[in-house]
Design an enzyme around this catalytic site. Structure first.
Site, PDB file in Angstrom:
ATOM      1  CB  CYS A  11     -27.471   7.343   4.959  1.00 56.81           C
ATOM      2  SG  CYS A  11     -29.049   6.530   4.701  1.00 56.81           S
ATOM      3  CB  CYS A  85     -25.469  12.295   6.533  1.00 54.93           C
ATOM      4  SG  CYS A  85     -24.688  11.779   8.047  1.00 54.93           S
ATOM      5  CB  CYS A  89     -24.037  13.098  12.481  1.00 53.93           C
ATOM      6  SG  CYS A  89     -24.367  11.894  13.768  1.00 53.93           S
TER       7      CYS A  89
END
Length: 137
Positions: A11, A85, A89
């Site tokens: 996150c 997020c 990633c």
């Protein structure tokens, strides 16, 4: 690499949702699943309301520290679970990616964090049911 499955929770601040998810997975699966958590922009400390909410169910995350998301953490994980997020990633072929839509506990009191904690537990229980057969195969 280990023969047991590995999960990375990500996150933004690695201070609430991902910390609670990692703690639930560790608590429920023990050493059968390798657990990591990280944040795209880690906070200074774990959200005190998340610490309190997890303590209410007997899980101590008070010593946890937000960690920065690294390419290696993603590379070394079989399953990467993001929680708000966005596209921060890194994506590697052959990895399983899930995005859990959860309210952000940042700035919330423990009353608002409890339902998030409980929702994460249900999601983690489902995840364990899905990936544990892979560990036994």
């Amino acid at each position: 690499m280990s023969d047991k499955p590995s999960v990375l929770f990500v996150c933004v601040h690695n201070a609430g949702r991902s910390q609670m998810a990692a703690a639930w997975l560790t608590h429920l699966a023990g050493d059968r699943i390798e657990v990591r958590s990280a944040g795209s922009t880690p906070g200074r400390e774990v959200n005190p309301a998340a610490v309190e909410a997890m303590a209410e169910v007997g899980i101590d995350i008070s010593a946890e520290v937000p960690k920065v998301l690294t390419i290696d953490a993603v590379r070394e994980s079989d399953v990467c679970i993001t929680m708000g997020c966005g596209d921060t990633c890194p994506v590697f072929p052959g990895k399983r990616y899930l995005d859990w839509k959860l309210d952000d506990p940042a700035g919330q009191g423990v009353d608002a964090v409890r339902p998030i904690r409980d929702e994460i537990k249900v999601l983690v229980e489902g995840l364990i049911a899905e990936i544990e057969p892979e560990a036994r195969a």
